[in-house]
Design a protein around this motif. Structure first.
Motif, PDB file in Angstrom:
ATOM      1  N   LEU A   1       0.825  -1.205   0.000  1.00  0.00           N
ATOM      2  CA  LEU A   1       0.000   0.000   0.000  1.00  0.00           C
ATOM      3  C   LEU A   1       0.863   1.260   0.000  1.00  0.00           C
ATOM      4  O   LEU A   1       0.569   2.241  -0.672  1.00  0.00           O
ATOM      5  CB  LEU A   1      -0.909  -0.003   1.235  1.00  0.00           C
ATOM      6  N   ALA A   2       1.940   1.218   0.768  1.00  0.00           N
ATOM      7  CA  ALA A   2       2.832   2.380   0.858  1.00  0.00           C
ATOM      8  C   ALA A   2       4.219   1.906   1.270  1.00  0.00           C
ATOM      9  O   ALA A   2       4.364   0.884   1.949  1.00  0.00           O
ATOM     10  CB  ALA A   2       2.292   3.387   1.875  1.00  0.00           C
ATOM     11  N   LYS A   3       5.218   2.655   0.840  1.00  0.00           N
ATOM     12  CA  LYS A   3       6.600   2.411   1.268  1.00  0.00           C
ATOM     13  C   LYS A   3       7.062   3.604   2.081  1.00  0.00           C
ATOM     14  O   LYS A   3       6.887   4.756   1.663  1.00  0.00           O
ATOM     15  CB  LYS A   3       7.512   2.188   0.068  1.00  0.00           C
ATOM     16  N   VAL A   4       7.625   3.321   3.239  1.00  0.00           N
ATOM     17  CA  VAL A   4       8.029   4.371   4.181  1.00  0.00           C
ATOM     18  C   VAL A   4       9.549   4.356   4.322  1.00  0.00           C
ATOM     19  O   VAL A   4      10.145   3.294   4.530  1.00  0.00           O
ATOM     20  CB  VAL A   4       7.373   4.152   5.557  1.00  0.00           C
ATOM     21  N   PHE A   5      10.151   5.527   4.190  1.00  0.00           N
ATOM     22  CA  PHE A   5      11.585   5.672   4.421  1.00  0.00           C
ATOM     23  C   PHE A   5      11.777   6.740   5.492  1.00  0.00           C
ATOM     24  O   PHE A   5      11.333   7.880   5.324  1.00  0.00           O
ATOM     25  CB  PHE A   5      12.311   6.080   3.137  1.00  0.00           C
ATOM     26  N   LEU A   6      12.388   6.355   6.593  1.00  0.00           N
ATOM     27  CA  LEU A   6      12.629   7.299   7.684  1.00  0.00           C
ATOM     28  C   LEU A   6      14.105   7.678   7.655  1.00  0.00           C
ATOM     29  O   LEU A   6      14.979   6.829   7.833  1.00  0.00           O
ATOM     30  CB  LEU A   6      12.250   6.679   9.027  1.00  0.00           C
ATOM     31  N   SER A   7      14.364   8.967   7.418  1.00  0.00           N
ATOM     32  CA  SER A   7      15.735   9.471   7.333  1.00  0.00           C
ATOM     33  C   SER A   7      16.071  10.225   8.612  1.00  0.00           C
ATOM     34  O   SER A   7      15.255  11.004   9.117  1.00  0.00           O
ATOM     35  CB  SER A   7      15.853  10.404   6.119  1.00  0.00           C
ATOM     36  N   TYR A   8      17.285  10.015   9.137  1.00  0.00           N
ATOM     37  CA  TYR A   8      17.657  10.652  10.403  1.00  0.00           C
ATOM     38  C   TYR A   8      19.171  10.631  10.574  1.00  0.00           C
ATOM     39  O   TYR A   8      19.904   9.982   9.820  1.00  0.00           O
ATOM     40  CB  TYR A   8      17.003   9.923  11.584  1.00  0.00           C
TER      41      TYR A   8
END
Length: 600
Positions: free
Chosen positions: A498-505
């Motif tokens: 449904l969705a792809k999530v990329f968390l950048s930090y």
């Protein structure tokens, strides 16, 4: 002859000889003691004046600073003298000054700082151009004007993003308005901060990760044609035994406007609560600004609790509000005690009503940006009513790589500074933001709920998403309203999820950017079968939408929000129970207003 003889004796008298010698000496050495006035001003490349620029006079090695208007005047024994002028965030410059000549010195901004001074977005979808609006002022209080996120085409704009931060100020500020039986300014309602206030279903991330993820897809209570996507990210909790030493500088507004029970007395109670958690390896200092600006308590070990409490208790209000000078003094002190690898933080406590020095939001933003790379975080604690400057404190906290809370009572102070101390003061990730790709094979349109942007950031073509600070154990919940391509729930053919999530930090005190990912599956859950906390979160979003008079919430009313909260809340959770009472207050306040208009 006698006259002539008398004159001759006078010329040879010892007194005249001494006087002549002194005159000759003065004639000989007077150039060495001559004083010249070297004058000028310091500006940036856009011709904005720069205050507090450091000016090193080479002949004496004395240090001077430019004034609030950027100007300076230096006494020198030389008609021509050289100086080096420097300011954080700018390239130092060496120039020769000439007495009698007023000179303008231009400092060029370092590339990294120029980047930081751009307007920053809370969320971002390409090529969105909302109409311009102005900042709202409500009875002396100021709030940044927000533009609510609209539906966008997933096929045309499949990627969107939002900052992650731990700010919760909006919730307690709303509680304060409702407690006074008054309506809430729409721009004071920041939905993501209301959701941040609750700890929804915290799940520890995997042992080798900073963040863990989960997601749910379900119905949308206010629109039968839509679906809700819940994206949940949980940050790692710091091991209490491994919490690094802390260098805290309390920066306390003691101006005349703080002379009210819900201002300085409340802050004094709050800081004394925090002192109970200090350790011997922690250092605390206090800087005040009001009738004077200065160091109230020199750096003191956390083990000297009585000494720190006495210093806090002796604070008294009076004078103007030179916030700019106070902030600069606090940062200097924090730098002097900087702990490498530790938690270095300034805690600014104020009603935000700066009236001396740099006072506009643009000037304060520019000033705090200069300290952004120092490794010192800024936490802002807001108090008061009537002249409370929410917009200024929000800018300072975000530009200072920190967080922002509003203290409306002592119970809130205890929540922020005692119960949630590690979330408030100890960072596990910096400059963090989510980038979300929503699958256009199954999604027709979507809108991000909350994370609304300021008007001036949207109007700036150079704006970028501004990452936030994430505290230990923070639980972030992002909600999307989706319009599916098909009302059928047989979405299994969407092999990309449904969705792809990329968390950048970034890790604290580290310049390396890291990315972790997650794929949200196409897995539908009936709304009443969702975990209770997600249904409760939905009631929080409904409550916020009603307060904002959101066009997307016109099919629901206060009863709908109240029933959902009542059915899904945790009876053992005092904060959730309080929220139900807040809905009841809002229903009474807004319901009465509507009846009054109808009767007219």
């Amino acid at each position: 002859m006698m006259v002539s003889g008398s004159n001759s004796r006078s010329q040879n008298s010892p007194l005249l000889k001494i006087a002549a010698a002194i005159s000759l000496l003065l004639i000989t050495v007077s150039p060495a003691f001559a004083q010249y006035y070297l004058r000028g001003e310091v500006k940036d490349e856009k011709q904005n004046t720069l205050s507090n620029a450091k000016i090193l006079l080479h002949s004496t090695r004395y240090v001077y600073y430019s004034g609030s208007s950027g100007s300076f005047g230096i006494l020198s024994t030389r008609q021509n003298d050289s100086v080096t002028i420097s300011l954080e965030g700018y390239q130092p410059v060496g120039v020769r000054l000439e007495a009698g000549k007023y000179q303008t010195i231009v400092l060029k901004m370092l590339y990294s700082s120029a980047n930081l001074q751009r307007n920053r977005l809370v969320s971002f979808t390409r090529n969105m151009h909302p109409e311009d609006r102005n900042k709202r002022t409500i009875t002396g209080e100021t709030y940044s004007s927000l533009v609510e996120n609209d539906f966008v085409s997933a096929k045309k704009y499949p990627e969107t993003g939002c900052a992650i931060h731990t700010d919760k100020a909006s919730y307690s500020n709303i509680r304060r308005f409702l407690g006074m039986n008054t309506q809430v300014p729409p721009d004071a309602v920041r939905i993501e901060e209301l959701l941040n206030y609750f700890s929804f279903d915290y799940t520890p991330p995997p042992a080798d990760s900073i963040f863990g993820f989960k997601s749910y897809l379900s119905d949308c209570p206010w629109n039968t044609q839509s679906r809700l996507l819940f994206l949940h990210a949980s940050a790692r909790k710091i091991d209490p035994d491994k919490i690094p030493p802390t260098n805290l500088v309390f920066l306390v507004d003691v101006s005349g406007s703080m002379d009210m029970p819900n201002r300085l007395p409340l802050l004094k109670s709050a800081f004394k609560l925090l002192v109970d958690n200090l350790r011997e390896k922690d250092t605390v200092s206090i800087v005040v600004y009001g009738s004077t600006v200065g160091v109230w308590l020199t750096p003191t070990s956390g083990i000297e609790k009585d000494k720190i409490r006495r210093s806090i208790e002796e604070l008294y209000p009076g004078g103007s509000t030179p916030g700019e000078s106070g902030i600069r003094t606090a940062y200097r002190l924090a730098k002097s005690q900087y702990i490498k690898g530790g938690n270095n933080r300034v805690i600014l406590a104020t009603d935000g009503d700066f009236n001396v020095g740099q006072t506009s939001e643009e000037e304060l933003e520019k000033m705090i940006t200069q300290h952004q790379q120092s490794g010192i975080y800024l936490t802002c604690l807001g108090v008061g009513m009537g002249n409370y400057k929410d917009s200024k404190l929000e800018i300072l906290a975000k530009k200072g790589n920190g967080n922002f809370a509003y203290l409306d009572n002592e119970k809130e102070a205890e929540k922020v500074l005692v119960k949630e101390l590690t979330q408030t003061l100890y960072t596990v990730a910096d400059d963090a933001f989510l980038n979300v790709w929503l699958n256009p094979a199954v999604i027709k349109e979507y809108r991000l709920i909350g994370f609304d942007n300021k008007v001036n950031a949207l109007a700036d073509s150079l704006s970028e998403v501004e990452g936030g600070e994430v505290g230990s154990g923070h639980s972030l919940l992002a909600m999307f309203e989706l319009v599916p391509l098909s009302q059928s729930f047989d979405w299994g053919y969407a092999k990309d999820g449904l969705a792809k999530v990329f968390l950048s930090y970034k890790l604290p005190n580290d310049s390396v950017r890291r990315v972790t990912g997650y794929t949200a599956p196409v897995a539908y859950t009936e709304f009443m079968e969702l975990p209770e906390c997600y249904r409760f979160a939905t009631s929080v979003s409904m409550f916020a939408g009603l307060l904002k008079n959101s066009p997307y919430m016109r099919n629901i009313n206060w009863n709908d929000a109240a029933i959902m909260a009542d059915e899904s809340h945790n009876p053992q959770d005092a904060i959730q129970k309080e929220f139900i009472s807040m809905i009841a207050k809002a229903k009474k306040i807004y319901g009465n207003k509507k009846k009054k208009k109808q009767s007219e």
